[in-house]
Design an enzyme around this catalytic site. Structure first.
Site, mmCIF file in Angstrom:
data_model
loop_
_atom_site.group_PDB
_atom_site.id
_atom_site.type_symbol
_atom_site.label_atom_id
_atom_site.label_comp_id
_atom_site.label_asym_id
_atom_site.label_seq_id
_atom_site.Cartn_x
_atom_site.Cartn_y
_atom_site.Cartn_z
ATOM 1 N N CYS A 1 16.164 -32.982 28.955
ATOM 2 C CA CYS A 1 15.063 -33.152 29.898
ATOM 3 C C CYS A 1 15.498 -32.697 31.279
ATOM 4 C CB CYS A 1 14.660 -34.623 29.940
ATOM 5 S SG CYS A 1 14.292 -35.294 28.310
ATOM 6 N N ARG B 1 14.290 -25.675 31.078
ATOM 7 C CA ARG B 1 14.981 -26.644 30.217
ATOM 8 C C ARG B 1 14.103 -27.021 29.032
ATOM 9 N NH1 ARG B 1 19.351 -28.989 32.933
ATOM 10 N NH2 ARG B 1 19.349 -30.835 31.641
ATOM 11 N N TRP C 1 11.912 -33.360 26.994
ATOM 12 C CA TRP C 1 12.110 -32.677 25.713
ATOM 13 C C TRP C 1 12.311 -33.812 24.723
ATOM 14 C CZ3 TRP C 1 12.144 -27.634 24.002
ATOM 15 C CH2 TRP C 1 12.615 -27.425 22.711
ATOM 16 N N ASN D 1 17.595 -38.309 31.494
ATOM 17 C CA ASN D 1 17.888 -37.159 30.628
ATOM 18 C C ASN D 1 19.030 -37.572 29.708
ATOM 19 O OD1 ASN D 1 18.518 -34.677 29.465
ATOM 20 N ND2 ASN D 1 19.925 -34.175 31.137
ATOM 21 N N GLY D 2 18.857 -37.386 28.414
ATOM 22 C CA GLY D 2 19.942 -37.735 27.490
ATOM 23 C C GLY D 2 19.530 -38.789 26.483
ATOM 24 N N GLU E 1 28.364 -16.094 10.289
ATOM 25 C CA GLU E 1 27.686 -16.358 11.569
ATOM 26 C C GLU E 1 28.322 -15.564 12.719
ATOM 27 O OE1 GLU E 1 25.166 -17.844 14.576
ATOM 28 O OE2 GLU E 1 24.985 -17.367 12.448
ATOM 29 N N LYS F 1 26.344 -12.743 15.023
ATOM 30 C CA LYS F 1 26.299 -12.743 16.488
ATOM 31 C C LYS F 1 26.672 -11.361 17.030
ATOM 32 C CE LYS F 1 24.306 -15.479 16.904
ATOM 33 N NZ LYS F 1 23.661 -16.408 16.071
ATOM 34 N N GLU G 1 23.907 -8.803 16.256
ATOM 35 C CA GLU G 1 22.668 -9.034 17.016
ATOM 36 C C GLU G 1 22.734 -8.499 18.449
ATOM 37 O OE1 GLU G 1 20.316 -12.903 16.654
ATOM 38 O OE2 GLU G 1 22.375 -13.505 16.216
ATOM 39 N N HIS H 1 37.470 -6.256 -4.539
ATOM 40 C CA HIS H 1 36.457 -5.737 -5.470
ATOM 41 C C HIS H 1 35.583 -4.666 -4.814
ATOM 42 C CE1 HIS H 1 37.756 -8.933 -8.107
ATOM 43 N NE2 HIS H 1 37.529 -9.811 -7.150
ATOM 44 N N LYS I 1 12.933 -14.208 19.262
ATOM 45 C CA LYS I 1 13.556 -15.530 19.112
ATOM 46 C C LYS I 1 12.977 -16.259 17.904
ATOM 47 C CE LYS I 1 16.185 -18.984 20.090
ATOM 48 N NZ LYS I 1 17.592 -18.850 19.781
#
Ligand code: AGP
Length: 613
Positions: A2, A27, A81, A107-108, A486, A490, A493, A509, A608
């Site tokens: 938040c 945010r 949020w 916030n949190g 992953e 990255k 991308e 192989h 996104k």
């Protein structure tokens, strides 16, 4: 994550606060609100939806009944949020106590909110929201005896979690008191006025002079000054520093790009995602009811891209800890595969946006076949939350960079929570093992912070050396394979370098033919039962002249001999290593892409959220 902002001074603050919220929009939020202290009482306005909804509500209030509260010179405001409690006006901040005398914005996450709520209810408090944050308003009121600073300090010592908050009381105009426990909080220092906010953009238009609030500190702001103290009440000195950021840099928290900011927000994202789900020495996942788990014989995970890789880590953890079979599939294949699925299956759809068409379709297919469906998503109110029987939210906050980073590690954190919870339900792990794993899970945010500091320079050097390469290969085995996949994604991308990721045991192989003296090979060699096999694969590729860059675990031996350079990550249980091992690979992709002068936040050909089939 938040956004909070507060003001005390001589100027009417309503519009200053609304501007502050605007500057914190990046945010992410689903509702907002502000409270203004007027004539010994507090006037509050909250609204769900876009900030304009709040601005309209404030304007209606100003033109409607009641005093012209734009006169107020003390106020707090918040963008939410949602993590605890739905997206409603009652759950929007500011929150207040039963007598409406104390208002707070937070916030949190407050980890021990359930226990505190029970205590405060017994003491006669009346709650108006489902949020964890509201307990702070009631707790401060509970301790209040004419000194807000002392009441906040007492409340701070009762609270556990990962948060920052700002409080005000109608009984003390012209003072705001804030407290920080890991989440960011900053003072904006002005002439005869002060700001308190979760990020500098909230007040950058008004002042560039800031005082940083450190972890475990309480701060009181008045028009004429700022006072810092620690949790014991001892006074602290704090220098003022001047920031030379422009608005865009400020939005990125002082980082060059959103992606780098989000890489550095990963410790917070993991901390908030596990916070109140690991009370004491076990996992509590209220979202995962016994009814949902009843009769589950198999888990099926469907997802796309980075979310698929997080699911792969989940498979290793759930099978290892809970001894439940886990089937994995990329959603765009699963939905057309005519899969065998039914009432004995729990199908988990992982999607940070909650809007990826293929993942939604795979979830709907499974649900229509009688399976129970669990969504793991970062966005409250997203379609995935409506296409599932239950939802577990990651708590990474809004992710702007197209290349997912903090949502990946928070998804992996949810996979670990799931694996331990299922092991608890199925009795497949001894209590002391669960206690150890939960303890190590809680340590991960601190290990990530330490890792981010220590790997930056060596990774920059590697990136600088290999920035012009024409092919990269990533190798992993067992739980190291999703990390290789992953890391390679990255790099693809954002740097556009042709890159492949492979199960290291598969090399001989075929793909080994791709190697020569110019090939950099990233090898995931963190602790795992078959590390020796990984190292012999590393020897295989070096024998073809390739250059091996290994990611390994602190304290492990025999790595240097079998590789060309090693990035060490902090030690943890071997199955928790992926959440650490991915960090240097995110940075490697980032620095190679920026060295190549590319726009990492908005890479070519990518969106996104992929809502098309
Ligand atoms: C990851 O960096 C990419 N943005 C992409 O692969 C992404 O993970 C994929 O599109 C899935 O998105 P989701 O998590 O929102 O469903």
């Amino acid at each position: 994550m938040c956004g909070i902002v507060g003001y005390v001074g001589e100027r009417p603050c309503r519009d200053l606060l609304l501007h502050g919220l605007q500057m914190l929009e990046y945010r992410g939020y689903d509702s907002a609100g502000l409270s203004l202290l007027v004539d010994g009482r507090i006037d509050s306005v909250r609204a769900v939806g876009h900030l304009s909804e709040l601005q309209d509500a404030v304007a209606r209030r100003a033109n409607g009944s009641g005093p012209p509260d734009f006169e107020s010179t003390t106020g707090i405001a918040h963008t939410r949020w949602a993590t605890h409690g739905g997206v409603t006006e009652d759950n929007a901040h500011p929150h207040f106590d039963t007598k409406d005398r104390v208002h707070i914005v937070l916030n949190g996450i407050v980890e021990n909110h359930t226990e505190l709520r029970r205590r405060l209810l017994d003491a006669g408090a009346e709650f108006t929201s489902e949020t964890d944050a509201e307990v702070v308003a009631h707790l401060i009121a509970h301790h209040y005896a004419g000194d807000l600073v002392e009441a906040v300090r007492a409340a701070y010592n009762d609270l556990r979690g990962h948060y920052a908050f700002v409080a005000m009381t109608a009984d003390e105009p012209g003072v705001l008191v804030g407290a920080r426990k890991e989440c960011p909080l900053i003072v904006g220092v002005g002439e005869g006025e002060q700001f308190l906010a979760s990020a500098i953009p909230a007040f950058l238009r008004e002042t560039r002079n800031v005082k940083l609030v450190n972890d475990g500190e309480i701060v009181a702001i008045r028009p004429d000054g700022v006072r810092f103290l620690d949790a014991s009440g001892a006074r602290l000195d704090r220098e003022t520093i001047e920031v030379d950021w422009d608005a865009e840099t400020a939005e990125k928290g002082g980082y060059d790009t959103f992606m780098l900011k989000e890489i550095h927000e990963q410790p917070d994202a993991v901390a908030e995602t596990i916070a109140d789900r690991t009370p004491g020495d076990h996992v509590e996942l209220a979202e995962l009811s016994d009814e949902l788990l009843a009769g589950v014989r198999r888990i099926v995970i469907v997802a796309c891209g980075t979310s698929y890789h997080a699911g792969l880590v989940g498979r290793y953890a759930i099978e290892e800890w809970a001894r439940l079979p886990v089937e994995m599939d990329i959603a765009s294949e699963y939905r057309y595969r005519n899969p065998v699925v039914g009432s004995e299956d729990l199908v988990i759809g992982i999607s940070q946006s909650g809007e990826t068409a293929d993942t939604l379709a795979a979830m709907r297919l499974a649900r229509s076949a009688g399976a129970k469906v669990l969504a793991v998503t970062n966005v409250m109110g997203s379609q995935a939350t409506r296409d599932a029987d239950a939802v577990i939210f990651t708590r990474a906050g809004l992710e702007i960079g197209v290349a997912a980073t903090k949502t990946f590690v928070s998804q992996v954190a949810v996979m670990y929570l799931l694996g331990i919870k299922l092991a608890q339900v199925r009795g497949t792990l001894a209590d002391d093992v669960i206690t150890r794993l939960v303890g190590e899970l809680k340590q991960l945010p601190h290990l990530m912070t330490e890792l981010l500091e220590r790997v930056d320079a060596p990774i920059r050097a590697i990136a600088d050396h290999w920035k012009a390469t024409e092919f990269f290969l990533y190798l992993g085995r067992h739980v190291g394979l999703p990390v290789a996949l992953e890391g390679a994604l990255k790099l693809k991308e954002i740097s556009y370098i042709p890159t492949d990721a492979y199960a290291a045991g598969e090399m001989k192989h075929g793909p080994i033919a791709l190697l020569d003296k110019s090939t950099p090979v990233v090898c995931i060699a963190t602790d795992m039962p078959i590390l020796d096999k990984v190292l012999s694969n590393s020897a295989e590729v070096r024998a073809r002249g390739a250059h091996v860059i290994a990611v390994a675990t602190d304290g492990s031996t025999g790595i240097d001999e079998q590789t060309d350079e090693v990035i060490y990550v902090p030690k943890s249980d071997w199955l928790l290593q992926p959440i650490l091992a991915i960090v240097p690979l995110q940075l490697l992709a980032y620095y190679i892409a920026t060295e190549r002068g590319l726009n990492v936040d908005k890479p070519r050909n990518l969106a996104k959220t992929v809502t098309v089939e």
